[in-house]
Design a protein around this motif. Structure first.
Motif, PDB file in Angstrom:
ATOM      1  N   LEU A  20       0.836  -1.197   0.000  1.00 23.36           N
ATOM      2  CA  LEU A  20       0.000   0.000   0.000  1.00 23.36           C
ATOM      3  C   LEU A  20       0.874   1.251   0.000  1.00 23.36           C
ATOM      4  O   LEU A  20       1.929   1.285   0.632  1.00 23.36           O
ATOM      5  N   THR A  78       0.734   0.227  -5.011  1.00 20.77           N
ATOM      6  CA  THR A  78      -0.399   1.128  -5.128  1.00 20.77           C
ATOM      7  C   THR A  78      -0.048   2.535  -4.661  1.00 20.77           C
ATOM      8  O   THR A  78       0.893   2.729  -3.895  1.00 20.77           O
ATOM      9  N   SER A  87      -4.897   5.921  -7.458  1.00 18.45           N
ATOM     10  CA  SER A  87      -5.707   5.978  -6.240  1.00 18.45           C
ATOM     11  C   SER A  87      -5.239   7.081  -5.294  1.00 18.45           C
ATOM     12  O   SER A  87      -4.075   7.456  -5.276  1.00 18.45           O
ATOM     13  N   GLN A 110      -7.337   1.872  -3.401  1.00 20.35           N
ATOM     14  CA  GLN A 110      -6.262   0.927  -3.685  1.00 20.35           C
ATOM     15  C   GLN A 110      -6.784  -0.513  -3.590  1.00 20.35           C
ATOM     16  O   GLN A 110      -6.531  -1.342  -4.469  1.00 20.35           O
TER      17      GLN A 110
END
Length: 149
Positions: A3, A39, A73, A79
């Protein structure tokens, strides 16, 4: 799935993003995951969080064909929904910092995704621990109540 987190000036990963990248590479190296999904969007005139992550992982020797980039995103929920819609099959591994993982895994479970989590090794001061705890607690409550995240 690594992430995203902040990118600093000069397209450098923030310490939080750096530790997520390091943990993702560790998981990749130990063959828990044959591919990494990176992401995170970004600010104008800067590389995105995902692109910075990709560049760092390529420096570690990860083949570009094993790296997937989601660079649009602006939130954790965006995400995860991207991963769900594009790559999810049976299970994913999420990499983030310890405080963020609870909310991220709740978003996955809400979307009927099986998830395992690995926390990065980001060292935090006592003040940062409190700040992250308060921020993520509030964000988790907002997700539970309104589905925003």
């Amino acid at each position: 799935v690594i992430l995203g987190a902040a990118v600093w000036g000069g397209n450098r990963p923030s310490p939080v993003l750096r530790e997520r990248i390091n943990k993702g590479f560790e998981i990749y190296q130990q063959k828990y995951a044959p591919k990494l999904i990176l992401t995170g969007g970004g600010s104008p005139n800067e590389l995105t969080e995902a692109e910075v992550s990709k560049n760092e992982l390529m420096k570690f020797g990860v083949e570009p064909r094993n790296l997937y980039v989601e660079a649009k995103s602006n939130s954790t929920i965006e995400q995860i929904l991207f991963v769900r819609d594009r790559y999810y099959r049976r299970r994913i591994i999420l990499v983030s910092d310890n405080f963020h993982l609870l909310r991220a895994s709740e978003i996955c479970r809400f979307n009927l995704m099986n998830v395992d989590t690995f926390a990065s090794d980001t060292p935090l001061s006592a003040e940062s621990n409190v700040n992250f705890c308060v921020k993520e607690s509030f964000a988790l409550i907002v997700f539970w109540l309104f589905g925003l995240g």
